[in-house]
Design an enzyme around this catalytic site. Structure first.
Site, mmCIF file in Angstrom:
data_model
loop_
_atom_site.group_PDB
_atom_site.id
_atom_site.type_symbol
_atom_site.label_atom_id
_atom_site.label_comp_id
_atom_site.label_asym_id
_atom_site.label_seq_id
_atom_site.Cartn_x
_atom_site.Cartn_y
_atom_site.Cartn_z
ATOM 1 N N SER A 428 0.828 -1.214 0.000
ATOM 2 C CA SER A 428 0.000 0.000 0.000
ATOM 3 C C SER A 428 0.859 1.258 0.000
ATOM 4 O O SER A 428 0.365 2.337 -0.269
ATOM 5 C CB SER A 428 -0.939 0.001 1.205
ATOM 6 O OG SER A 428 -0.210 -0.209 2.376
ATOM 7 N N HIS A 449 -3.312 -3.152 -5.660
ATOM 8 C CA HIS A 449 -3.576 -2.726 -4.282
ATOM 9 C C HIS A 449 -5.068 -2.824 -3.957
ATOM 10 O O HIS A 449 -5.878 -2.029 -4.419
ATOM 11 C CB HIS A 449 -3.066 -1.292 -4.070
ATOM 12 C CG HIS A 449 -3.301 -0.800 -2.674
ATOM 13 N ND1 HIS A 449 -3.617 0.509 -2.385
ATOM 14 C CD2 HIS A 449 -3.289 -1.455 -1.480
ATOM 15 C CE1 HIS A 449 -3.795 0.633 -1.066
ATOM 16 N NE2 HIS A 449 -3.603 -0.535 -0.515
ATOM 17 N N GLU A 461 -6.650 -0.541 -6.891
ATOM 18 C CA GLU A 461 -5.674 0.392 -7.454
ATOM 19 C C GLU A 461 -4.660 -0.421 -8.250
ATOM 20 O O GLU A 461 -3.995 -1.296 -7.692
ATOM 21 C CB GLU A 461 -4.932 1.113 -6.307
ATOM 22 C CG GLU A 461 -5.255 2.559 -6.186
ATOM 23 C CD GLU A 461 -4.488 3.265 -5.057
ATOM 24 O OE1 GLU A 461 -4.360 4.481 -5.149
ATOM 25 O OE2 GLU A 461 -4.031 2.628 -4.097
ATOM 26 N N ASN A 499 -4.005 6.363 -0.627
ATOM 27 C CA ASN A 499 -3.353 6.620 0.666
ATOM 28 C C ASN A 499 -2.588 7.935 0.658
ATOM 29 O O ASN A 499 -2.493 8.616 1.670
ATOM 30 C CB ASN A 499 -2.432 5.457 1.038
ATOM 31 C CG ASN A 499 -3.241 4.254 1.503
ATOM 32 O OD1 ASN A 499 -4.361 4.411 1.967
ATOM 33 N ND2 ASN A 499 -2.700 3.061 1.352
#
Length: 725
Positions: A428, A449, A461, A499
């Site tokens: 991540s 991800h 992702e 993130n």
């Protein structure tokens, strides 16, 4: 067909005197204005012709119709098409031409009849369906209401309570249930469908079957007092579930008018409300999300090269922890053979146990039969070495965030996996180029991800490096579709898109708390604005270990714009780790119910003294708007950087990533769309004001400053985008 027209209808008159009108607008025969106007002229012709006794309406290629083509709203908003007068389609065409015709109509439904498709079918005098067709009115999830008479006819066909449930939840029913509800008159095999519908239509002409206009049916409607009671209760529920949305209650107004003042008044009210809801901000946002979600799988320079996705049969997953077992669950649910590798028997047993538990919860909820459960579990095989990796098509590494461990794994994989095998990491935060440093085939390396829990969260992702081949991206986009995830293709950087955009979310919340704001007020305000949970409840859920590890990545990579708070590390010293230890920012009981903890104050005070921050009375009494903006504008600022750097191909991809990865409510349209609704100048001026008062954490990035100076939208394409192809 003129290249500019969108769809058409075709009419064929049989020797039996039945005119069959076919809706044609691939892929789901959506009712564009062109289709609707063509339907009108076919009907007028059928009613004029002496050789036509009855009419059957059906859809091409095994589908009736997926509903109104909502790109029509866009055409009207852009001025490319004149808006028809209120009620032109629902009253003039569907009610006064089709339903009131001197010749009966029967809808022959296959595949799906959703939204406007079902509304058209309900205006016919009978509905015959093939098995397992989906019937429903899903308009509310797009911010619009059923506008072709659905608010009037559905309650009259299935009863008020069931109609409200179908409309408010947007959930379709299968044709078999539709039959028992009275929504369809018969369910017959696909082979028999058209013939049965033709005979039924002729039987209506001969009065062997009833000639029913749904709009005048009243036997399923409750007495007026009871109807009002039901509507009052349902209004309260709708407000409680979606306090930020106005269109559900506007929809109920149309339903109520029809019951209180009769169907004609109801149709007029529905037409009036339909025109109003299209202009609501929430509706524009929901429609933006609808189209953006369909656009994420189009990647310039990748998906426009004619590459065909390769077939992926067997997938290996390394690591049976929460993420690995969740990913394994996703793949076996979509019928892939899966190998799960762990380092020892004990860990492997736990990993397989997690997958089993994920599936068992589906069995408990009645979403999966015991037989299907056994069959799905049989697709999973646990291993302790790489021997069975020799024929896998894709590997997903899902071990802890430890760089040297990941590097070792990828070096090993190259020795055992076939040369076509895709090498994916579920990291991540760690840079993929570093993970693949020791491999000889960087073109096969890609990030896949998933978000936790992987078998629930809808986003994937897909992270490309400068070396990832277009073929591998196309393959993974196809896999995403098969495992029912929405993919967003992003470039490689710390935290990728989601993130990275959201690291300021928790940090801004910490900043506010250290300056005097109450963490529980912040959480309440953020939740009220539509987020699933506030930043402090989220930190508890994720766990402080993960929160600190992730924050460290950003502090190292973006030291100039991170807000370093000691609140969480101080809590960790006292063995508080979040929900898992039942103590974080909240205290948790056996049922994981959270309640505020007065002890939190001492950690905040200690952190405040360590960072030398003084309480500012302004922060003790903040308005909801200020809380939302101070927490989300730093997120917008980072999203602008992600866009400007070409990490995301288009702003709409960041909107989808923020909605599906972080829970930004769809009715806000996603992070960039929401910011644009406030205006780049406003966002910039607020951040700039806080930057001058409180330092670099709030400093607007150059992209934001430049867009604001021109008054340009943040979502407009980046010129000569530094997109990483």
């Amino acid at each position: 067909m003129d290249s500019r027209t969108k769809g058409k209808t075709v009419m064929e008159v049989g020797a039996d005197g039945v005119a069959v009108i076919n809706l044609i607008n691939p892929p789901v025969n959506s009712l564009s204005f062109d289709v609707l106007y063509s339907l009108k002229s076919n009907y007028e012709e059928a009613l004029r012709r002496n050789d036509v006794k009855a009419i059957v309406v059906t859809g091409a290629n095994g589908k009736f119709s997926g509903g109104f083509d909502i790109s029509g709203f866009g055409e009207i908003q852009k001025g490319n098409r004149q808006e028809p007068k209120a009620g032109y389609i629902s009253i003039d065409i569907i009610t006064d031409l089709i339903e009131a015709a001197r010749k009966p109509s029967v809808a022959a439904i296959e595949g799906l009849a959703l939204g406007g498709g079902l509304e058209l079918a309900m205006a016919c005098h009978a509905r015959i369906s093939a098995p397992a067709a989906q019937l429903g009115l899903p308009e509310l999830q797009l911010g619009v209401i059923p506008g072709f008479g659905g608010t009037q006819r559905l309650p009259r066909l299935v009863g008020l309570t069931k109609a409200l449930e179908m409309i408010l939840t947007s959930k379709p029913v299968k044709s078999e249930e539709g039959h028992s509800l009275g929504l369809v008159d018969a369910v017959v095999s696909r082979a028999e469908l058209l013939n049965t519908a033709r005979h039924w239509a002729l039987d209506i002409v001969e009065r062997r079957k009833p000639w029913v206009s749904s709009i005048y049916k009243t036997d399923k409607l409750p007495p007026l007092g009871e109807a009002r009671e039901i509507l009052r209760f349902v209004r309260g529920q709708a407000r409680k579930q979606a306090p930020n949305l106005r269109h559900p209650s506007m929809c109920l107004d149309a339903v109520e008018t029809g019951i209180v003042s009769g169907p004609r008044a109801g149709l007029e009210k529905e037409a009036e409300v339909s025109q109003k809801v299209v202009n609501l901000d929430t509706t524009k946002s929901l429609i933006h999300i609808f189209f953006s979600q369909r656009g994420t799988s189009k990647v310039p320079g990748v998906t426009d090269r004619g590459l065909v996705p390769r077939r992926i049969n067997k997938v290996a997953i390394i690591g049976g922890g929460l993420m690995g077992s969740g990913i394994a669950t996703v793949f076996i649910l979509s019928n892939y053979q899966v190998i799960l590798k762990e380092v020892n028997e004990k860990f492997l047993e736990v990993g397989i146990g997690r997958v089993r538990a994920n599936l068992q919860s589906r069995v408990k909820k009645g979403k999966m039969s015991q037989e299907k459960f056994e069959k799905t579990m049989s697709l999973l095989k646990g291993v302790l070495d790489y021997e069975s990796f020799r024929d896998v098509d894709m590997v997903i590494e899902a071990v802890i965030e430890n760089l040297s461990l990941k590097q070792q794994i990828f070096a090993d994989l190259e020795k055992y996996c076939p040369p076509h095998c895709i090498l994916a990491s579920n990291t991540s935060t760690i840079d993929l180029n570093k993970i693949g440093e020791k491999t000889k085939s960087p073109d096969r390396m890609i990030g896949a991800h998933f978000f936790s829990p992987a078998h629930v969260m809808p986003l994937l992702e897909i992270v490309r490096t400068n070396h990832t081949s277009a073929q591998v991206i196309v393959d993974l986009l196809d896999v995403a579709k098969k495992i029912k995830k929405t993919p967003v293709v992003v470039g490689n950087c710390t935290g990728f898109a989601v993130n990275r955009m959201f690291f300021p979310y928790t940090q801004a919340a910490m900043f506010l708390v250290e300056h005097g704001a109450d963490p529980y007020v912040i959480d309440k305000t953020i939740t009220k604005s539509g987020m699933p949970m506030g930043p402090f409840r989220l930190a508890d859920l994720v766990g402080f270990g993960v929160a600190v590890a992730t924050a460290t990545q950003f502090i190292e990579n973006f030291p100039e714009r991170t807000y370093k708070s000691m609140v969480i590390p101080l809590m960790q010293e006292d063995k508080r780790a979040g929900e898992a230890t039942r103590e974080g920012f909240y205290l948790y009981d056996d049922k994981r119910k959270a309640k505020p903890d007065p002890e939190i104050k001492k950690y905040i005070e200690k952190a405040r003294s360590m960072s030398g921050v003084k309480i500012d009375p302004k922060f003790e009494k903040m308005s909801d708007r200020d809380i939302i903006e101070m927490i989300f504008f730093p997120v917008v600022n980072e999203a602008c950087r992600v866009f400007a750097e070409g990490i995301a191909v288009k702003a709409a991809d960041l909107d989808i990533a923020s909605v599906m990865g972080m829970g930004v409510p769809p009715f806000r349209g996603g992070i960039m769309f929401w910011a644009d609704s406030l205006g780049s100048k406003y966002v910039y001026s607020r951040l700039n004001e806080w930057y001058k008062a409180y330092g670099d954490f709030f400093k607007p990035c150059s992209f934001l400053a430049e867009r604001a100076s021109k008054g340009a939208p943040l979502s407009a394409p980046v010129e000569q985008s530094k997109s990483r192809l």
